[in-house]
Design a protein around this motif. Structure first.
Motif, PDB file in Angstrom:
ATOM      1  N   VAL A  33       0.864  -1.179   0.000  1.00  9.10           N
ATOM      2  CA  VAL A  33       0.000   0.000   0.000  1.00  9.10           C
ATOM      3  C   VAL A  33       0.900   1.229   0.000  1.00  9.10           C
ATOM      4  CG1 VAL A  33      -1.779   1.303   1.226  1.00  9.10           C
ATOM      5  CG2 VAL A  33      -1.813  -1.206   1.281  1.00  9.10           C
ATOM      6  N   THR A  34       0.648   2.148  -0.929  1.00  8.60           N
ATOM      7  CA  THR A  34       1.426   3.381  -0.989  1.00  8.60           C
ATOM      8  C   THR A  34       0.501   4.590  -0.924  1.00  8.60           C
ATOM      9  OG1 THR A  34       1.432   3.347  -3.403  1.00  8.60           O
ATOM     10  CG2 THR A  34       3.346   2.384  -2.304  1.00  8.60           C
ATOM     11  N   TRP A  35       1.086   5.699  -0.480  1.00  6.13           N
ATOM     12  CA  TRP A  35       0.390   6.973  -0.339  1.00  6.13           C
ATOM     13  C   TRP A  35       1.288   8.036  -0.935  1.00  6.13           C
ATOM     14  CZ3 TRP A  35      -3.321  10.322   0.660  1.00  6.13           C
ATOM     15  CH2 TRP A  35      -3.049  11.525   1.289  1.00  6.13           C
ATOM     16  N   LEU A  36       0.728   8.866  -1.809  1.00  2.25           N
ATOM     17  CA  LEU A  36       1.499   9.963  -2.371  1.00  2.25           C
ATOM     18  C   LEU A  36       1.581  11.056  -1.315  1.00  2.25           C
ATOM     19  CD1 LEU A  36       3.038  11.136  -4.719  1.00  2.25           C
ATOM     20  CD2 LEU A  36       0.896  12.040  -5.605  1.00  2.25           C
ATOM     21  N   GLY A  70      -7.949   4.752  -1.723  1.00  4.72           N
ATOM     22  CA  GLY A  70      -7.112   4.467  -2.872  1.00  4.72           C
ATOM     23  C   GLY A  70      -7.756   3.462  -3.801  1.00  4.72           C
ATOM     24  N   SER A  71      -7.046   3.180  -4.875  1.00  3.89           N
ATOM     25  CA  SER A  71      -7.551   2.234  -5.864  1.00  3.89           C
ATOM     26  C   SER A  71      -6.764   0.938  -5.796  1.00  3.89           C
ATOM     27  CB  SER A  71      -7.487   2.826  -7.266  1.00  3.89           C
ATOM     28  OG  SER A  71      -6.164   3.224  -7.563  1.00  3.89           O
ATOM     29  N   LEU A  72      -7.491  -0.145  -6.037  1.00  4.89           N
ATOM     30  CA  LEU A  72      -6.903  -1.477  -6.069  1.00  4.89           C
ATOM     31  C   LEU A  72      -6.345  -1.721  -7.463  1.00  4.89           C
ATOM     32  CD1 LEU A  72      -6.503  -4.214  -4.627  1.00  4.89           C
ATOM     33  CD2 LEU A  72      -8.757  -4.866  -5.509  1.00  4.89           C
ATOM     34  N   ASN A  73      -5.077  -2.079  -7.518  1.00  4.58           N
ATOM     35  CA  ASN A  73      -4.417  -2.349  -8.794  1.00  4.58           C
ATOM     36  C   ASN A  73      -4.558  -3.824  -9.167  1.00  4.58           C
ATOM     37  OD1 ASN A  73      -3.338   0.354  -9.060  1.00  4.58           O
ATOM     38  ND2 ASN A  73      -1.935  -0.205  -7.411  1.00  4.58           N
ATOM     39  N   GLU A  74      -4.312  -4.127 -10.430  1.00  2.00           N
ATOM     40  CA  GLU A  74      -4.433  -5.501 -10.915  1.00  2.00           C
ATOM     41  C   GLU A  74      -3.532  -6.467 -10.168  1.00  2.00           C
ATOM     42  OE1 GLU A  74      -4.184  -5.977 -15.138  1.00  2.00           O
ATOM     43  OE2 GLU A  74      -5.655  -4.412 -15.516  1.00  2.00           O
ATOM     44  N   VAL A  78      -2.349  -1.383  -3.499  1.00  2.00           N
ATOM     45  CA  VAL A  78      -3.287  -0.263  -3.378  1.00  2.00           C
ATOM     46  C   VAL A  78      -2.496   1.038  -3.429  1.00  2.00           C
ATOM     47  CG1 VAL A  78      -5.035   0.845  -1.923  1.00  2.00           C
ATOM     48  CG2 VAL A  78      -4.844  -1.651  -1.942  1.00  2.00           C
ATOM     49  N   ASP A  79      -2.934   1.981  -4.280  1.00  2.00           N
ATOM     50  CA  ASP A  79      -2.347   3.324  -4.360  1.00  2.00           C
ATOM     51  C   ASP A  79      -3.355   4.310  -3.790  1.00  2.00           C
ATOM     52  OD1 ASP A  79       0.029   2.546  -5.657  1.00  2.00           O
ATOM     53  OD2 ASP A  79      -0.960   2.598  -7.615  1.00  2.00           O
ATOM     54  N   CYS A  80      -2.982   4.976  -2.708  1.00  2.00           N
ATOM     55  CA  CYS A  80      -3.887   5.909  -2.024  1.00  2.00           C
ATOM     56  C   CYS A  80      -3.614   7.339  -2.455  1.00  2.00           C
ATOM     57  CB  CYS A  80      -3.715   5.783  -0.518  1.00  2.00           C
ATOM     58  SG  CYS A  80      -4.170   4.147   0.109  1.00  2.00           S
ATOM     59  N   TRP A  81      -4.678   8.153  -2.487  1.00  2.28           N
ATOM     60  CA  TRP A  81      -4.544   9.533  -2.931  1.00  2.28           C
ATOM     61  C   TRP A  81      -5.222  10.548  -2.004  1.00  2.28           C
ATOM     62  CZ3 TRP A  81      -7.617   6.016  -5.613  1.00  2.28           C
ATOM     63  CH2 TRP A  81      -8.990   6.232  -5.527  1.00  2.28           C
ATOM     64  N   SER A  82      -6.059  10.112  -1.058  1.00  3.27           N
ATOM     65  CA  SER A  82      -6.653  11.073  -0.135  1.00  3.27           C
ATOM     66  C   SER A  82      -6.766  10.462   1.257  1.00  3.27           C
ATOM     67  CB  SER A  82      -8.023  11.561  -0.626  1.00  3.27           C
ATOM     68  OG  SER A  82      -8.936  10.501  -0.684  1.00  3.27           O
ATOM     69  N   ALA A  83      -6.832  11.330   2.260  1.00  2.00           N
ATOM     70  CA  ALA A  83      -6.894  10.885   3.649  1.00  2.00           C
ATOM     71  C   ALA A  83      -8.084  11.534   4.351  1.00  2.00           C
ATOM     72  CB  ALA A  83      -5.603  11.239   4.372  1.00  2.00           C
ATOM     73  N   TYR A  84      -8.648  10.805   5.304  1.00  2.00           N
ATOM     74  CA  TYR A  84      -9.803  11.254   6.072  1.00  2.00           C
ATOM     75  C   TYR A  84      -9.519  11.043   7.550  1.00  2.00           C
ATOM     76  CZ  TYR A  84     -12.229  11.062   1.605  1.00  2.00           C
ATOM     77  OH  TYR A  84     -12.605  11.263   0.309  1.00  2.00           O
ATOM     78  N   GLY A  85     -10.073  11.906   8.383  1.00  2.00           N
ATOM     79  CA  GLY A  85      -9.841  11.834   9.814  1.00  2.00           C
ATOM     80  C   GLY A  85     -10.660  10.789  10.539  1.00  2.00           C
TER      81      GLY A  85
END
Length: 94
Positions: A33-36, A70-74, A78-85
């Motif tokens: 799992v990665t986060w930009l 994030g989105s699940l890749n093939e 998982v590539d994450c792009w937003s965060a929530y509290g």
């Protein structure tokens, strides 16, 4: 499923009700799992919980309280792009 668990205080039915996704499921944490991050570089997250909503996922890292979308890749990563509290906020953001 290895590493799959529900968030404390939540049932799968509650998650499905709030998200509106009747097929939401708890997903194995045995994946990359990665986060930009703010640095503009991918940062690795070490998931404690992953919830799957078709091709989208919500990830709670083991070392934090935020939830990452994030989105699940093939390949299963998982590539994450937003965060929530909060989980509730993240579920409403799907």
């Amino acid at each position: 499923m290895a590493g799959a668990q529900l968030p404390a205080g939540w049932t799968l039915e509650q998650i499905r009700d709030v998200s509106g996704d009747r097929e939401a499921e708890v997903f194995s944490t045995d994946r990359a799992v990665t986060w930009l991050g703010r640095s503009g570089k991918d940062e690795r997250l070490y998931p404690q919980i992953i919830l799957r909503f078709h091709e989208l996922c919500l990830v709670k890292p083991a070392n934090g309280e935020d939830w990452y979308m994030g989105s699940l890749n093939e390949d299963g990563s998982v590539d994450c792009w937003s965060a929530y509290g909060s989980l509730y906020e993240a579920l409403r953001g799907l």
